[in-house]
Design a protein around this motif. Structure first.
Motif, PDB file in Angstrom:
ATOM      1  N   UNK A   1       0.834  -1.201   0.000  1.00  0.00           N
ATOM      2  CA  UNK A   1       0.000   0.000   0.000  1.00  0.00           C
ATOM      3  C   UNK A   1       0.874   1.258   0.000  1.00  0.00           C
ATOM      4  N   UNK A   2       1.895   1.260   0.841  1.00  0.00           N
ATOM      5  CA  UNK A   2       2.766   2.425   0.908  1.00  0.00           C
ATOM      6  C   UNK A   2       3.482   2.655  -0.417  1.00  0.00           C
ATOM      7  N   UNK A   3       3.910   1.559  -1.046  1.00  0.00           N
ATOM      8  CA  UNK A   3       4.582   1.699  -2.344  1.00  0.00           C
ATOM      9  C   UNK A   3       3.634   2.318  -3.367  1.00  0.00           C
ATOM     10  N   UNK A   4       2.362   1.878  -3.347  1.00  0.00           N
ATOM     11  CA  UNK A   4       1.417   2.415  -4.326  1.00  0.00           C
ATOM     12  C   UNK A   4       1.073   3.876  -4.021  1.00  0.00           C
ATOM     13  N   UNK A   5       1.151   4.238  -2.744  1.00  0.00           N
ATOM     14  CA  UNK A   5       0.914   5.638  -2.365  1.00  0.00           C
ATOM     15  C   UNK A   5       1.957   6.540  -2.990  1.00  0.00           C
ATOM     16  N   UNK A   6       3.192   6.072  -2.943  1.00  0.00           N
ATOM     17  CA  UNK A   6       4.293   6.851  -3.523  1.00  0.00           C
ATOM     18  C   UNK A   6       4.049   7.089  -5.008  1.00  0.00           C
ATOM     19  N   UNK A   7       3.357   6.111  -5.627  1.00  0.00           N
ATOM     20  CA  UNK A   7       3.093   6.248  -7.063  1.00  0.00           C
ATOM     21  C   UNK A   7       1.819   7.048  -7.340  1.00  0.00           C
ATOM     22  N   UNK A   8       1.200   7.560  -6.292  1.00  0.00           N
ATOM     23  CA  UNK A   8       0.034   8.427  -6.487  1.00  0.00           C
ATOM     24  C   UNK A   8      -1.257   7.703  -6.820  1.00  0.00           C
ATOM     25  N   UNK A   9      -1.433   6.478  -6.288  1.00  0.00           N
ATOM     26  CA  UNK A   9      -2.610   5.685  -6.642  1.00  0.00           C
ATOM     27  C   UNK A   9      -3.897   6.189  -5.976  1.00  0.00           C
ATOM     28  N   UNK A  10      -3.782   6.972  -4.912  1.00  0.00           N
ATOM     29  CA  UNK A  10      -4.990   7.392  -4.210  1.00  0.00           C
ATOM     30  C   UNK A  10      -5.334   8.846  -4.496  1.00  0.00           C
ATOM     31  N   UNK A  11      -6.312   9.025  -5.351  1.00  0.00           N
ATOM     32  CA  UNK A  11      -6.759  10.370  -5.708  1.00  0.00           C
ATOM     33  C   UNK A  11      -8.203  10.587  -5.306  1.00  0.00           C
ATOM     34  N   UNK A  12      -8.953   9.500  -5.320  1.00  0.00           N
ATOM     35  CA  UNK A  12     -10.382   9.616  -5.032  1.00  0.00           C
ATOM     36  C   UNK A  12     -10.605   9.924  -3.535  1.00  0.00           C
ATOM     37  N   UNK A  13     -11.425  10.948  -3.278  1.00  0.00           N
ATOM     38  CA  UNK A  13     -11.622  11.402  -1.902  1.00  0.00           C
ATOM     39  C   UNK A  13     -12.192  10.299  -1.008  1.00  0.00           C
ATOM     40  N   UNK A  14     -13.117   9.523  -1.550  1.00  0.00           N
ATOM     41  CA  UNK A  14     -13.696   8.476  -0.715  1.00  0.00           C
ATOM     42  C   UNK A  14     -12.667   7.401  -0.381  1.00  0.00           C
ATOM     43  N   UNK A  15     -11.861   7.068  -1.372  1.00  0.00           N
ATOM     44  CA  UNK A  15     -10.813   6.069  -1.128  1.00  0.00           C
ATOM     45  C   UNK A  15      -9.815   6.587  -0.091  1.00  0.00           C
ATOM     46  N   UNK A  16      -9.464   7.861  -0.187  1.00  0.00           N
ATOM     47  CA  UNK A  16      -8.550   8.457   0.794  1.00  0.00           C
ATOM     48  C   UNK A  16      -9.188   8.416   2.184  1.00  0.00           C
ATOM     49  N   UNK A  17     -10.501   8.639   2.225  1.00  0.00           N
ATOM     50  CA  UNK A  17     -11.172   8.660   3.526  1.00  0.00           C
ATOM     51  C   UNK A  17     -11.177   7.275   4.179  1.00  0.00           C
ATOM     52  N   UNK A  18     -11.122   6.221   3.385  1.00  0.00           N
ATOM     53  CA  UNK A  18     -11.052   4.877   3.977  1.00  0.00           C
ATOM     54  C   UNK A  18      -9.617   4.526   4.360  1.00  0.00           C
ATOM     55  N   UNK A  19      -8.679   5.173   3.684  1.00  0.00           N
ATOM     56  CA  UNK A  19      -7.261   4.884   3.918  1.00  0.00           C
ATOM     57  C   UNK A  19      -6.697   5.599   5.150  1.00  0.00           C
ATOM     58  N   UNK A  20      -7.111   6.864   5.360  1.00  0.00           N
ATOM     59  CA  UNK A  20      -6.514   7.662   6.444  1.00  0.00           C
ATOM     60  C   UNK A  20      -6.589   6.993   7.828  1.00  0.00           C
ATOM     61  N   UNK A  21      -7.745   6.444   8.226  1.00  0.00           N
ATOM     62  CA  UNK A  21      -7.760   5.780   9.539  1.00  0.00           C
ATOM     63  C   UNK A  21      -6.735   4.643   9.605  1.00  0.00           C
ATOM     64  N   UNK A  22      -6.653   3.878   8.532  1.00  0.00           N
ATOM     65  CA  UNK A  22      -5.725   2.747   8.493  1.00  0.00           C
ATOM     66  C   UNK A  22      -4.291   3.218   8.729  1.00  0.00           C
ATOM     67  N   UNK A  23      -3.901   4.298   8.069  1.00  0.00           N
ATOM     68  CA  UNK A  23      -2.537   4.811   8.217  1.00  0.00           C
ATOM     69  C   UNK A  23      -2.307   5.313   9.636  1.00  0.00           C
ATOM     70  N   UNK A  24      -3.395   5.637  10.345  1.00  0.00           N
ATOM     71  CA  UNK A  24      -3.299   6.128  11.721  1.00  0.00           C
ATOM     72  C   UNK A  24      -3.599   5.008  12.729  1.00  0.00           C
ATOM     73  N   UNK A  25      -3.580   3.764  12.249  1.00  0.00           N
ATOM     74  CA  UNK A  25      -3.827   2.601  13.112  1.00  0.00           C
ATOM     75  C   UNK A  25      -5.190   2.662  13.789  1.00  0.00           C
ATOM     76  N   UNK A  26      -6.166   3.241  13.106  1.00  0.00           N
ATOM     77  CA  UNK A  26      -7.521   3.329  13.656  1.00  0.00           C
ATOM     78  C   UNK A  26      -8.495   2.596  12.739  1.00  0.00           C
ATOM     79  N   UNK A  27      -9.626   2.208  13.322  1.00  0.00           N
ATOM     80  CA  UNK A  27     -10.668   1.600  12.498  1.00  0.00           C
ATOM     81  C   UNK A  27     -12.021   2.158  12.926  1.00  0.00           C
TER      82      UNK A  27
END
Ligand code: B12
Length: 412
Positions: free
Chosen positions: A257-283
């Motif tokens: 996931x981190x590798x794909x982030x570096x490549x700019x795979x997350x642009x969609x706001x909803x997808x980012x909104x599902x990703x942010x908690x994960x990156x912060x170790x939250x659910x």
């Protein structure tokens, strides 16, 4: 052993958060997206004053459209977008909880009744023999149970039973996204000691869902695909398992996931909104008792303007529709960097091709192509020929020169 994400560079998180800022200014009913609010609140970044104004706008919109016009049957609401769906109402409840609010009062009770009512309707739609489908999806069904659960609202055993049955018997149709959402709902029920008569079954279902998600790991490390991985990880982080299998799988998924982030795979706001908690170790399960005091870094508005490109290069994308008579196939010239939506628009302008969309939290969803609207359980699928389904919608996907995209009417 537990499921842990590798540490994430805070600069990367800020960059993702920044992409949500323009959305915080879009307050029209069509654009309001409770998932964005939830994602930010469970992340390590914040949009300060904009967040509270956004929540306020969500409240006004959801209360108005679900409670407001109930008495007027005059039907003059035509300029108002469709009523929120079951899943949207559920996301709104999650947003309230993300601000440490419990739904309460007379209006709150009515919203809870509506959500419970939606679930009862879906339960009936699925039917006694579990033969039919919910009108929305099992994803939204799980989301609704989860939202009620974090508000300490119980649902009948029979409602939970439908989701359990799907997990136990319909594994073939169970996508990783849907599995993860069901897992989040079950975990919330379990932690809250709800539906005690179903305790054993819920525990067993959690194991089955986990097995399903772990087995769906791709060689690169994704659970399902790149865009189901954030939700899958979010849920897996709430669980633990004997041995090292879980820890290893999560580590690999996190790295992919981190590798794909570096490549700019997350642009969609909803997808980012599902990703942010994960990156912060939250659910979403943390919304049972959220920490609203946790320090979060304030996002700065990104003032950097995109460099003006010179005369853009023209590329050609072939558009193909074979689900109609006569079939359509045309090569469409568009500027390099165009989205698939730009291609469809251009094709429409050139003639013969037509399409319609409907707004959704993910962006424009295609409902009709060449005048052909989808029926129940059908959708217009987008594929890169010969047979690779696209992983993004028309607004986000950017085809390359010479690519052929097929639109195919399929059932799901
Ligand atoms: Co879909 N889908 N989907 N999907 N879908 C997901 C959103 C996800 C995240 C799955 C994944 O790959 N992991 C990706 C999006 C990734 C991204 O944008 N970066 C995805 C994709 C890629 C697609 C397709 C583009 C696949 C394809 O054709 N190659 C098509 C859409 C094509 C089109 O525009 N016509 C597609 C189709 C479907 C079906 C199977 C038809 C159903 C929707 C029909 C239904 O529910 N009755 C579907 C679902 C259920 C989902 C899922 C599991 C849940 C969506 C949901 O209910 N959200 C998500 C998983 C996830 O979000 N992690 C994937 C909750 C409610 C409250 O939000 O916005 O109101 P909502 O929901 C609506 C929209 O989400 C819309 O249908 C929902 C119901 O009306 N929708 C959209 C569903 N998928 C997509 C995809 C896009 C790009 C758009 C714009 C809208």
């Amino acid at each position: 052993e537990h499921c842990q994400m590798p540490e994430v560079d805070s600069k990367l998180v800020e960059m993702l958060g920044q992409r949500l800022l323009p959305w915080m200014e879009q307050l029209s009913p069509e654009q309001l997206n409770p998932s964005i609010y939830v994602g930010l609140r469970l992340s390590s970044v914040q949009a300060a004053a904009k967040e509270s104004f956004y929540l306020h706008s969500l409240k006004v919109h959801y209360q108005h459209s679900l409670l407001g016009s109930a008495s007027s049957d005059s039907g003059d609401d035509s300029d108002f977008p469709a009523k929120p769906s079951m899943g949207q109402l559920a996301l709104y409840l999650l947003a309230l909880r993300a601000n440490c609010e419990f739904i309460r009062g007379h209006k709150g009770d009515r919203l809870v009744s509506q959500l419970k009512g939606f679930l009862e309707d879906e339960k009936r739609a699925i039917g006694e023999g579990h033969k039919e489908h919910p009108n929305t999806s099992y994803y939204q069904y799980g989301l609704a149970i989860l939202a009620l659960c974090v508000h300490q609202k119980r649902v009948h055993n029979s409602v939970v039973g439908k989701l359990l049955h799907m997990v136990e018997h319909d594994q073939a149709h169970l996508s990783v996204d849907t599995a993860a959402m069901a897992g989040l709902a079950f975990t919330c029920l379990k932690r809250s000691n709800f539906n005690p008569e179903k305790k054993e079954q819920v525990t067993q279902a959690i194991r089955m869902v986990r097995e399903k998600v772990l087995r769906a790991q791709t060689p690169e490390g994704f659970f399902g695909n790149i865009y189901s991985t954030p939700l899958a990880l979010q849920w897996l982080m709430t669980s633990s398992m004997h041995g090292r299998r879980l820890g290893t799988a999560c580590h690999k998924a996190g790295a992919a996931l981190l590798a794909s982030l570096q490549e700019g795979a997350f642009e969609n706001a909803l997808m980012i909104s599902q990703l942010l908690p994960t990156l912060n170790h939250k659910s979403y399960v943390d919304l049972i008792s959220p920490d609203c005091q946790a320090p979060r870094a304030t996002l700065e508005q990104d003032t950097e303007t995109l460099p003006q490109t010179q005369v853009p290069e023209v590329i050609r994308v072939t558009l193909k529709v074979s689900s109609i008579e006569p079939p359509y196939q045309e090569s469409i010239p568009v500027p390099a960097g165009s989205s698939l939506e730009d291609v469809l628009k251009k094709a429409q302008k050139l003639g013969r091709f037509t399409y319609e969309t409907q707004v959704s939290l993910l962006g424009p969803y295609v409902t009709s192509v060449m005048g052909k609207r989808t029926q129940e359980q059908e959708f217009w699928q987008f594929l890169q020929v010969p047979d690779t389904p696209l992983l993004q919608g028309i607004a986000d996907y950017r085809p390359k020169n010479g690519e052929t995209i097929e639109l195919r009417l399929v059932s799901w």
